[in-house]
Design a protein around this motif. Structure first.
Motif, PDB file in Angstrom:
ATOM      1  N   THR A 160       0.839  -1.190   0.000  1.00 57.27           N
ATOM      2  CA  THR A 160       0.000   0.000   0.000  1.00 57.27           C
ATOM      3  C   THR A 160       0.877   1.244   0.000  1.00 57.27           C
ATOM      4  OG1 THR A 160      -1.816   1.138   1.149  1.00 57.27           O
ATOM      5  CG2 THR A 160      -0.154   0.113   2.523  1.00 57.27           C
TER       6      THR A 160
ATOM      7  N   GLN B 216     -10.359  -1.726   8.351  1.00 55.71           N
ATOM      8  CA  GLN B 216     -10.835  -2.110   7.028  1.00 55.71           C
ATOM      9  C   GLN B 216     -12.245  -2.673   7.115  1.00 55.71           C
ATOM     10  OE1 GLN B 216      -8.374  -4.220   3.939  1.00 55.71           O
ATOM     11  NE2 GLN B 216      -9.782  -5.916   4.318  1.00 55.71           N
TER      12      GLN B 216
ATOM     13  N   ASN C 231     -11.452   2.037   4.013  1.00 53.28           N
ATOM     14  CA  ASN C 231     -10.148   1.845   4.653  1.00 53.28           C
ATOM     15  C   ASN C 231      -9.696   3.116   5.354  1.00 53.28           C
ATOM     16  OD1 ASN C 231     -10.093  -0.710   3.616  1.00 53.28           O
ATOM     17  ND2 ASN C 231      -8.364  -0.385   2.244  1.00 53.28           N
TER      18      ASN C 231
ATOM     19  N   ASP D  90      -5.840   2.373  -7.029  1.00 51.17           N
ATOM     20  CA  ASP D  90      -4.874   3.463  -7.010  1.00 51.17           C
ATOM     21  C   ASP D  90      -5.599   4.737  -7.434  1.00 51.17           C
ATOM     22  OD1 ASP D  90      -2.776   5.230  -7.187  1.00 51.17           O
ATOM     23  OD2 ASP D  90      -1.495   3.916  -8.388  1.00 51.17           O
TER      24      ASP D  90
ATOM     25  N   TYR E 166      -3.688   0.656  -3.008  1.00 48.72           N
ATOM     26  CA  TYR E 166      -3.944  -0.529  -2.183  1.00 48.72           C
ATOM     27  C   TYR E 166      -4.030  -1.735  -3.105  1.00 48.72           C
ATOM     28  CZ  TYR E 166      -5.906  -3.025   1.872  1.00 48.72           C
ATOM     29  OH  TYR E 166      -6.125  -3.887   2.920  1.00 48.72           O
ATOM     30  N   ASP E 167      -2.978  -2.551  -3.116  1.00 50.94           N
ATOM     31  CA  ASP E 167      -2.906  -3.730  -3.976  1.00 50.94           C
ATOM     32  C   ASP E 167      -2.690  -4.941  -3.073  1.00 50.94           C
ATOM     33  OD1 ASP E 167      -2.582  -5.608  -5.922  1.00 50.94           O
ATOM     34  OD2 ASP E 167      -0.741  -4.764  -6.770  1.00 50.94           O
ATOM     35  N   THR E 168      -3.775  -5.613  -2.700  1.00 52.49           N
ATOM     36  CA  THR E 168      -3.690  -6.671  -1.694  1.00 52.49           C
ATOM     37  C   THR E 168      -4.576  -7.858  -2.052  1.00 52.49           C
ATOM     38  OG1 THR E 168      -5.506  -5.797  -0.342  1.00 52.49           O
ATOM     39  CG2 THR E 168      -3.282  -4.989   0.150  1.00 52.49           C
TER      40      THR E 168
END
Length: 253
Positions: free
Chosen positions: A46, A116, A145, A231, A238-240
């Protein structure tokens, strides 16, 4: 043969009432409510402001830092054809020491707080086949978030507290397959895929088994995973992937 007028009157009242009652039963709503727990893992990365942070959260970390959580699902279906699905999971984790890299300031020590919430709201149309039923779903996934960072330099001369409160909506389509294995065991498999204004891709999958205790309760044993690549091209990315084993208790009414 004489016909009793009382019997005629009784039949006139009873027959339409019985037909109406059967019609109401056929067209009635059926609901379920499930409360569940998830042995959650979150992995990815993130960006908060100019700070980049690797996200590596496992069940042990969550148990050590969990401050609040809620995971529930509500579902209803009308005439075994049209239905809705609401699923909400929420958790708040307390701070922990970590190392992060800032684009301008380099390596920093950080305390991190994460909140979250993920809400899935879907409608679906059910079709019955020889191999089970399939629900064709459409809806939204809302992400909420809050991330608070407290950054300090190694020599103590840097003290920053960037924070992000970011929420967004992704639009998703998917399907769910449900089939009876025995009188008590049911297998289910569902998945979806979607996009949003600032989301490159989001997707989820859940698969597992339900065990019926009786007509009004069952146990859900499943695996659940959700991916998101978001993004806003400003101050947050946030790439999860969030995934883990799920155990739930369902109640039917």
């Amino acid at each position: 043969m004489k016909i009793n007028p009382c019997l005629i009157a009784l039949a006139a009242v009873t027959l339409p009432t019985t037909s109406f009652a059967q019609e109401q039963t056929v067209k009635s709503w059926h609901h379920s409510f499930e409360i569940y727990g998830l042995l959650l893992n979150i992995s990815g990365d993130t960006q908060v402001g100019t700070a980049s942070l690797d996200v590596d959260v496992d069940p042990d970390f969550i148990l050590d830092h969990l401050e609040m959580t809620a995971m529930v699902r509500l579902e209803g279906i009308y005439h075994n054809q049209w239905g809705y699905y609401l699923d909400y999971s929420f958790m708040k984790l307390g701070g922990d020491k970590a190392s992060v890299t800032d684009k301008n300031l380099g390596l920093l020590a950080a305390d991190l707080d994460i909140r979250q919430g993920v809400l899935e709201a879907k409608g679906f149309k059910r079709y019955s086949y020889d191999f089970g039923s399939v629900d064709y779903m459409f809806g939204v996934r809302w992400w909420d978030n809050d991330i608070d960072l407290r950054l300090t330099g190694q020599n103590g001369n840097i003290n920053l507290s960037p924070s992000i409160k970011e929420d967004w909506v992704d639009y998703v389509v998917g399907a769910r397959w449900i089939t009876d294995l025995t009188d008590n065991w049911v297998y289910h498999l569902s998945g979806d895929i979607g996009l949003g204004k600032d989301t490159r891709l989001t997707s989820s999958i859940q698969t597992g088994f339900r065990y019926r205790f009786n007509d009004w309760s069952d146990l859900n044993l499943a695996y659940k995973s959700t991916w998101v690549d978001y993004d806003n091209e400003d101050d947050f990315a946030y790439d999860t992937a969030s995934y883990g084993l799920l155990i739930g208790l369902g109640l039917y009414f």
